[in-house]
Design a protein around this motif. Sequence first.
Motif, PDB file in Angstrom:
ATOM      1  N   ILE A 290      -0.544   2.300 -11.512  1.00 36.21           N
ATOM      2  CA  ILE A 290       0.706   2.048 -10.768  1.00 36.21           C
ATOM      3  C   ILE A 290       0.645   3.459 -10.080  1.00 36.21           C
ATOM      4  O   ILE A 290       1.015   3.553  -8.760  1.00 36.21           O
ATOM      5  CB  ILE A 290       1.818   1.981 -11.563  1.00 36.21           C
ATOM      6  N   ASP A 291       0.589   4.449 -10.674  1.00 37.83           N
ATOM      7  CA  ASP A 291       0.755   5.690  -9.981  1.00 37.83           C
ATOM      8  C   ASP A 291      -0.444   6.032  -8.917  1.00 37.83           C
ATOM      9  O   ASP A 291      -0.040   6.544  -7.677  1.00 37.83           O
ATOM     10  CB  ASP A 291       0.541   6.887 -10.986  1.00 37.83           C
ATOM     11  N   ILE A 292      -1.650   5.704  -9.099  1.00 39.94           N
ATOM     12  CA  ILE A 292      -2.486   5.922  -8.100  1.00 39.94           C
ATOM     13  C   ILE A 292      -2.314   5.097  -6.904  1.00 39.94           C
ATOM     14  O   ILE A 292      -2.214   5.291  -5.764  1.00 39.94           O
ATOM     15  CB  ILE A 292      -3.939   5.738  -8.593  1.00 39.94           C
ATOM     16  N   ALA A 293      -1.882   3.824  -7.098  1.00 44.90           N
ATOM     17  CA  ALA A 293      -1.575   2.932  -6.160  1.00 44.90           C
ATOM     18  C   ALA A 293      -0.352   3.252  -5.358  1.00 44.90           C
ATOM     19  O   ALA A 293      -0.457   3.251  -4.001  1.00 44.90           O
ATOM     20  CB  ALA A 293      -1.129   1.343  -6.753  1.00 44.90           C
ATOM     21  N   VAL A 294       0.712   3.535  -5.848  1.00 38.36           N
ATOM     22  CA  VAL A 294       1.882   3.957  -5.304  1.00 38.36           C
ATOM     23  C   VAL A 294       1.599   5.329  -4.106  1.00 38.36           C
ATOM     24  O   VAL A 294       1.955   5.578  -3.059  1.00 38.36           O
ATOM     25  CB  VAL A 294       2.929   4.336  -6.089  1.00 38.36           C
ATOM     26  N   GLN A 295       0.821   6.228  -4.879  1.00 38.74           N
ATOM     27  CA  GLN A 295       0.514   7.390  -4.298  1.00 38.74           C
ATOM     28  C   GLN A 295      -0.327   7.256  -3.264  1.00 38.74           C
ATOM     29  O   GLN A 295      -0.090   7.790  -2.008  1.00 38.74           O
ATOM     30  CB  GLN A 295       0.113   8.335  -5.337  1.00 38.74           C
ATOM     31  N   THR A 296      -1.217   6.388  -3.124  1.00 36.10           N
ATOM     32  CA  THR A 296      -2.069   6.135  -2.052  1.00 36.10           C
ATOM     33  C   THR A 296      -1.475   5.594  -1.000  1.00 36.10           C
ATOM     34  O   THR A 296      -1.420   5.734   0.108  1.00 36.10           O
ATOM     35  CB  THR A 296      -3.451   5.563  -2.277  1.00 36.10           C
ATOM     36  N   ALA A 297      -0.693   4.555  -1.459  1.00 35.27           N
ATOM     37  CA  ALA A 297       0.320   3.871  -0.383  1.00 35.27           C
ATOM     38  C   ALA A 297       1.310   5.045   0.363  1.00 35.27           C
ATOM     39  O   ALA A 297       1.417   4.981   1.572  1.00 35.27           O
ATOM     40  CB  ALA A 297       1.107   2.848  -0.900  1.00 35.27           C
ATOM     41  N   ARG A 298       1.829   5.863  -0.584  1.00 37.21           N
ATOM     42  CA  ARG A 298       2.504   6.806   0.369  1.00 37.21           C
ATOM     43  C   ARG A 298       1.947   7.924   0.937  1.00 37.21           C
ATOM     44  O   ARG A 298       2.413   8.766   1.801  1.00 37.21           O
ATOM     45  CB  ARG A 298       3.397   7.597  -0.839  1.00 37.21           C
ATOM     46  N   ASP A 303      -3.321  -0.927   2.874  1.00 38.15           N
ATOM     47  CA  ASP A 303      -3.213  -2.006   2.109  1.00 38.15           C
ATOM     48  C   ASP A 303      -3.893  -1.692   1.084  1.00 38.15           C
ATOM     49  O   ASP A 303      -4.930  -1.163   0.528  1.00 38.15           O
ATOM     50  CB  ASP A 303      -4.335  -2.871   2.996  1.00 38.15           C
ATOM     51  N   VAL A 304      -2.843  -1.528  -0.256  1.00 39.38           N
ATOM     52  CA  VAL A 304      -3.208  -1.231  -1.567  1.00 39.38           C
ATOM     53  C   VAL A 304      -3.041  -2.477  -2.401  1.00 39.38           C
ATOM     54  O   VAL A 304      -2.047  -3.042  -2.457  1.00 39.38           O
ATOM     55  CB  VAL A 304      -2.221  -0.194  -2.083  1.00 39.38           C
ATOM     56  N   THR A 305      -4.087  -2.808  -3.088  1.00 41.19           N
ATOM     57  CA  THR A 305      -4.006  -3.790  -4.124  1.00 41.19           C
ATOM     58  C   THR A 305      -4.392  -3.323  -5.451  1.00 41.19           C
ATOM     59  O   THR A 305      -5.543  -2.790  -5.594  1.00 41.19           O
ATOM     60  CB  THR A 305      -5.133  -4.989  -3.668  1.00 41.19           C
ATOM     61  N   HIS A 320       9.744  -2.307 -14.763  1.00 40.53           N
ATOM     62  CA  HIS A 320      10.139  -1.438 -14.024  1.00 40.53           C
ATOM     63  C   HIS A 320       9.097  -0.843 -12.862  1.00 40.53           C
ATOM     64  O   HIS A 320       9.371  -0.771 -11.702  1.00 40.53           O
ATOM     65  CB  HIS A 320      11.011  -0.445 -14.569  1.00 40.53           C
ATOM     66  N   GLU A 321       8.268  -0.279 -13.554  1.00 42.60           N
ATOM     67  CA  GLU A 321       7.034   0.339 -12.927  1.00 42.60           C
ATOM     68  C   GLU A 321       6.405  -0.600 -11.676  1.00 42.60           C
ATOM     69  O   GLU A 321       5.976  -0.303 -10.656  1.00 42.60           O
ATOM     70  CB  GLU A 321       6.015   0.816 -13.751  1.00 42.60           C
ATOM     71  N   ARG A 322       6.321  -1.924 -12.377  1.00 39.35           N
ATOM     72  CA  ARG A 322       5.709  -2.974 -11.479  1.00 39.35           C
ATOM     73  C   ARG A 322       6.309  -3.185 -10.266  1.00 39.35           C
ATOM     74  O   ARG A 322       5.967  -3.307  -9.032  1.00 39.35           O
ATOM     75  CB  ARG A 322       5.294  -4.275 -12.207  1.00 39.35           C
ATOM     76  N   ASN A 328       6.860  -0.411  -3.138  1.00 41.14           N
ATOM     77  CA  ASN A 328       6.092   0.651  -2.226  1.00 41.14           C
ATOM     78  C   ASN A 328       5.027   0.046  -1.442  1.00 41.14           C
ATOM     79  O   ASN A 328       3.909   0.556  -1.040  1.00 41.14           O
ATOM     80  CB  ASN A 328       5.540   1.716  -2.996  1.00 41.14           C
ATOM     81  N   GLY A 329       5.063  -1.614  -1.426  1.00 39.66           N
ATOM     82  CA  GLY A 329       4.086  -2.137  -0.705  1.00 39.66           C
ATOM     83  C   GLY A 329       2.626  -2.498  -1.330  1.00 39.66           C
ATOM     84  O   GLY A 329       1.760  -2.852  -0.834  1.00 39.66           O
TER      85      GLY A 329
END
Length: 452
Positions: A290-298, A303-305, A320-322, A328-329
């Motif tokens: 979750i953390d790497i996905a949200v941080q790369t999106a930010r 496009d983050v999957t 909650h984290e999901r 965050n897309g």
Amino acid sequence: MPGRLSDSPDVASGRLSPATLDANFDDIHPPLSRARALVEASRCYFCFDAPCIEACPTGIDIPSFIRKIATDNVRGAAMDILRENIFGGACARVCPTEVLCEGACVRVAQEGEPVAIGRLQRYATDPRMAEKRHPFSRAPATGKRIAVAGAGPAGLACAHRLAVLGHAVEVFEARPKPGGLNEYGIAAYKLVDDFARREVDFILGVGGITLHPGQALGRDLTLADLRRDYDAVFLGLGLGGVRALGLEGEAIEGVIAAVDYIAALRQADDLATLPVGRRVVVIGGGNTAIDIAVQTARLGAADVTIVYRRGPAEMSATSHEREFAQVNGVRIRHWARPVGLTAHEGHVRGVAFETTRMIGGRLEGTGETFSLVADQVFKAVGQTFIADPLNDGAHALLDLEAGRIVVDEDRRTSLADVWAGGDAIAGGEDLTVSAVQDGKIAAQAIDRALRS
Ligand SMILES: Cc1cc2nc3c(=O)[nH]c(=O)nc-3n(C[C@H](O)[C@H](O)[C@H](O)COP(=O)(O)OP(=O)(O)OC[C@H]3O[C@@H](n4cnc5c(N)ncnc54)[C@H](O)[C@@H]3O)c2cc1C
Ligand code: SF4
């Protein structure tokens, strides 16, 4: 060998303006105002046998500190917290409260909305940590010396409690900075403004703790050295290894261990210098995914999957984290596992997946496949404990179980003068607050052992 794709990867730094990056990495839970804190504190029922206390791994007397906030005794509230959890400031920001203290709050059943315990905890601890005088004084010197390996939450919580009890503590830390994953791993928007360093300074403010950064057990000193030179040893080494995907050609450029990227992000002076892919694929189902996905999106990935091999219920990331990832897309695809990588001139270009299903309690591939184009692929399938520093030649000095250190309820290892805690021990929760509790329990046990 990985297959080939004709177009070049799209990896670039500075995808977003400095102002947007600042906003994206700002504090996700800003501090409460006094007025908000008083309203929030007034929602607490001050339950007898409060379930929130039971749900906090460090056993903070939550109703007591909230009652103090309600009567404007913020210093007293901070003492209630810090007495049980010297990392109360970090835990207020990083604890998954929805499954810990706030998850147990009786207001959830009544109104669906718990008392904001984490934010109240921050309201109480922030001003106390900013004071010059350390909140605890040390007991008279015992003359005993204890070595701690690893300056993460487990090691420093143990060191602090030992120092308060009057012992002299030396902490040996492999990395240049102390703080463990608070410094190098927690998502940047959870601990802003160099909070991890400030908290370590606050903890060391008790006195009696000497820090040796850049000193790794197994490289610069051995467990035998520590056992010979000190009265007791505590190991808070965390998880230094990263689990591999097990795919052919995994070492190609663009396939990155999520924890390494997050460490670089946490240490970057300028987020605009970090290279980020336009299309990012994350493999895993926990916090780190979750953390790497949200941080790369930010950082500006378009496009983050996240792809996880099982269903939502099996993800170790909380609901909650999901939700946070989705807001965050970030897209989350379930029931698929990676089976191959495609590459262009040595750089990853995509991942092939096979869909999965449960049959008779076992996860199996269905034979159906699909591919995702990727400019970067992040491995977030788990970290492992590196036991080499504990080896004496070919022999493990300590008992291990499932690759981690076996301890008893006092966090004592199979060696009578060695204790351990945090992520490195078997059967733990892999949470900051649990690491702090391990350090605290071990310190008390070491103190009892040394005095007996
Ligand atoms: C990406 C990520 C995000 C996370 N997010 C959260 C979160 O939001 N909330 C939460 O509660 N938990 C979170 N966690 C888990 C939490 O960070 C850990 O549970 C916690 O840090 C464990 O503390 P520790 O002291 O055991 O280990 P660490 O924090 O890993 O500290 C271990 C220390 O030991 C040092 N060390 C290692 N080997 C040696 C050696 N040979 N000699 C000397 N020193 C050594 C390391 O450099 C490190 O400083 C996250 C974990 C990761 C990976
Ligand atoms: S330490 Fe964490 S779990 Fe315990 S009361 Fe504070 S926020 Fe809740």
